[in-house]
Design an enzyme around this catalytic site. Structure first.
Site, short mmCIF file in Angstrom:
data_model
loop_
_atom_site.label_atom_id
_atom_site.label_comp_id
_atom_site.label_asym_id
_atom_site.label_seq_id
_atom_site.Cartn_x
_atom_site.Cartn_y
_atom_site.Cartn_z
N HIS A 161 15.06 54.80 42.39
CA HIS A 161 14.63 56.20 42.48
C HIS A 161 13.11 56.32 42.35
O HIS A 161 12.44 56.95 43.18
CB HIS A 161 15.33 57.01 41.37
CG HIS A 161 14.93 58.44 41.29
ND1 HIS A 161 15.74 59.47 41.73
CD2 HIS A 161 13.82 59.05 40.80
CE1 HIS A 161 15.13 60.63 41.53
NE2 HIS A 161 13.96 60.41 40.96
N GLU A 162 12.55 55.71 41.31
CA GLU A 162 11.10 55.83 41.09
C GLU A 162 10.31 55.16 42.21
O GLU A 162 9.26 55.65 42.62
CB GLU A 162 10.71 55.25 39.72
CG GLU A 162 11.34 55.96 38.51
CD GLU A 162 11.07 57.46 38.45
OE1 GLU A 162 10.05 57.91 39.00
OE2 GLU A 162 11.91 58.18 37.86
N HIS A 165 9.96 57.52 45.06
CA HIS A 165 8.83 58.45 44.87
C HIS A 165 7.53 57.77 45.28
O HIS A 165 6.73 58.33 46.03
CB HIS A 165 8.71 58.86 43.40
CG HIS A 165 9.64 59.94 42.96
ND1 HIS A 165 9.86 61.09 43.69
CD2 HIS A 165 10.41 60.07 41.84
CE1 HIS A 165 10.71 61.87 43.04
NE2 HIS A 165 11.08 61.27 41.92
N HIS A 171 12.28 64.93 45.66
CA HIS A 171 13.72 65.01 45.40
C HIS A 171 14.44 65.68 46.57
O HIS A 171 13.87 66.55 47.24
CB HIS A 171 13.98 65.76 44.10
CG HIS A 171 13.48 65.02 42.90
ND1 HIS A 171 12.63 65.56 41.97
CD2 HIS A 171 13.73 63.75 42.49
CE1 HIS A 171 12.36 64.65 41.03
NE2 HIS A 171 13.00 63.55 41.33
#
Ligand SMILES: [Zn+2]
Length: 292
Positions: A161-162, A165, A171
């Site tokens: 997830h990070e 980014h 998101h």
């Protein structure tokens, strides 16, 4: 030269200088550690929703706030991301989890992570000793921190997830078209947290022609920023579940490969997939040298 230094030299693991884009301590101070500390793997929410930053886990810096961060998305040239994992901050097993997240990207996308080398102009410094799990969105010139507070943030889903980014993604529920797919229950959102449910105009973000993805690793949980334990987001499709923490969804991959299509086209036979496997093997076999 010590054994550890020799190992690093063989793997070309140069140590980067201090990154230009580190931790914004002003933002970190807002972190309410109680919700983060209470979180467990069995929680319905995602841990990155409890990190006290913009939308939970997006690190902003003063300059970007002033200029409007949404125009600042930057991709990584040639889809190559130089990284340095701070060996002070992670155990061997935690380092392996991070490397295995890189591996998922290598196996399923054209993104390639490689160890930082001297003269790199941009890199990810992966830290674990700040509070929370967080990253900037997109590449920054001069080095940037991606933080995975140990041990809670060092799980496969959070690392993936990070990294997404850092590669340039927001998101999922920020998508321009999100109201066609989810309903926001504003009355259930914690006071002062409505801004975390902003959606962005098409001039700022794109879905690359890929349909809204309830199963994105970038989707908030139904309970994100809830003040009363009731859902803040509900799927309009009654059979859909919101988000997951297993790893990249098929649509995450599609969007990533679209975002990086031109960059990916520019390298051939770079061999970094093999390099990463070598690195994984090396870490498995020679951990004492690197961390001793
Ligand atoms: Zn996030």
């Amino acid at each position: 030269m010590t054994a550890a230094a020799a190992s690093r030299a063989r793997l070309k693991m140069a140590v980067p200088p201090a990154p230009r884009w580190g931790a914004n301590m002003q933002m970190l101070r807002r972190h309410n550690s109680a919700a983060f500390d209470y979180w467990t793997e069995n929680s319905d929410s995602n841990i990155w929703e409890h990190c006290g930053l913009f939308e939970g886990d997006i690190m902003l810096h003063r300059e970007l706030l002033r200029n409007g961060l949404l125009n600042e998305r930057q991709t990584w040239p040639e889809a190559v991301v130089p990284f340095y994992i701070d060996p002070q901050d992670f155990t061997v097993n935690q380092t392996m989890i991070i490397l295995k997240a890189f591996k998922e990207y290598h196996e399923r996308s054209c993104i390639r992570f490689r160890p930082y080398e001297e003269d790199d102009k941009h890199w990810l410094l992966i830290k674990g000793n700040y509070s929370g799990c967080w990253s900037s969105v997109g590449r920054r010139q001069g080095g940037q921190v991606l933080n995975l507070n140990t041990p809670k943030c060092v799980t496969h889903g959070v690392v993936v997830h990070e990294l997404l980014h850092a590669l340039g993604f927001y998101h999922q529920q920020s998508a321009t078209e999100r109201d066609e797919y989810v309903k926001i229950n504003w009355e259930n959102i914690l006071d002062g947290h409505a801004h975390n449910f902003n959606k962005y105009a098409r001039t700022h973000i794109t879905n690359f022609g890929v349909e809204y993805d309830y199963q994105s690793v970038m989707h908030y949980s139904a309970l994100a920023f809830s003040r009363n334990g009731k859902p803040t987001i509900e799927p309009l499709d009654p059979y859909a579940a919101l988000g997951q923490r297993r790893g990249l969804s098929d649509k995450d991959i599609s969007k990533l490969n679209e975002m990086y299509e031109q960059d990916c086209g520019s390298f051939n036979g770079f061999g970094l997939g093999g390099y990463l496997n070598e690195l994984l093997d090396y870490f498995e076999g020679n951990l004492a040298d690197l961390f001793g």
